[in-house]
Enzyme design. Structure first.
Site: not given
Length: 197
Positions: A31-34, A177
Site C-alpha cells: 500500500g502507501c509507500f510513505w 493521513y
C-alpha cells in the site's frame, strides 16, 4: 617494514570492501509507500528504504502521471548479518493486511495492492514459507498477497521527490493521513501485539 605496511593497507582495503558487500536488497509492496518506508526504516538492520514503483511494464512511471500496472513499493537495503530475509518478511506481514484484495487500508486500487517481489528461488521458498505461516494462523481467511518475480524498480524522483522520506519531511500531515486511513487500527485488529505500531 615496507611489506608490513603494504599488507596492512591491503587488509584494510579488503575489510572496507567486505563491510560494504554485505548489503542486500528486496522489494515489497504494502500500500502507501510513505507508511512502508516509515515502518521499515525502524527495523534494525535496514540501512535504506526508497519509495517507488515496480511490477508493471510502463517505463518511468510517475505518481501524479501514469503508473498503470505498477505497485507502489519500497526497495529495502538491509544487512543480512543483522536481519535475515525471513525476518524482513515476518515483519512485512504484520505491517500489511494480507486479506485485502482491493488495496491496503483506505487506499484502494491496483497500485495499492500488497506483493512480495523475489529475486531468486531461495527468496521464493522463504516467501512461500512465510505466506504459509500466515495462512496457518488464519485458516478461515484467504491470503491474497502474491509472490512475484522482481522487475525493474523505479524510484520516485524529479518533481515528486518529496515522497521520499515523506514521514520525516511532513510528520504532521503523515500522522494525520495514517490515522485517518485506519492502518494502525486494522493492523492491531489483525496482529494484536505483533503489530509494530
Amino acid at each position: 617494514m615496507k611489506n608490513v605496511l603494504v599488507l596492512m593497507t591491503l587488509s584494510a582495503s579488503l575489510l572496507f570492501i567486505s563491510s560494504h558487500a554485505v548489503a542486500d536488497k528486496t522489494i515489497l509492496a504494502g500500500g502507501c509507500f510513505w507508511c512502508m518506508e516509515s515502518d521499515f526504516e525502524k527495523l534494525e538492520g535496514v540501512t535504506d528504504v526508497i519509495s517507488g514503483f515496480t511490477g508493471g511494464v510502463l517505463k518511468d512511471p510517475t505518481y501524479n502521471g501514469n503508473h498503470e500496472g505498477h505497485y507502489e513499493a519500497v526497495e529495502i537495503t538491509y544487512d543480512p548479518d543483522k536481519v535475515s530475509y525471513k525476518e524482513l518478511l515476518d515483519y512485512y506481514w504484520v505491517n500489511i493486511d494480507p486479506f485485502d484484495d482491493k488495496g491496503q487500508f483506505c487506499d484502494k486500487g491496483s497500485s495499492y495492492l500488497s506483493a512480495i517481489f523475489v529475486a531468486s528461488e531461495e527468496e521464493r521458498e522463504i516467501a512461500e514459507q512465510t505466506k504459509a505461516d500466515v495462512e496457518k494462523k488464519f485458516p478461515d481467511k484467504k491470503v491474497v498477497t502474491p509472490i512475484l518475480n522482481s522487475s525493474v524498480f523505479y524510484p520516485i524522483k524529479g518533481d515528486e521527490i518529496y515522497h521520499q522520506d515523506f514521514y520525516k519531511k511532513s510528520p504532521i500531515r503523515y500522522k494525520v493521513y495514517r490515522w485517518n486511513c485506519g492502518r494502525d487500527a486494522r493492523l492491531k485488529e489483525l496482529w494484536g501485539d505483533k503489530a509494530t505500531h
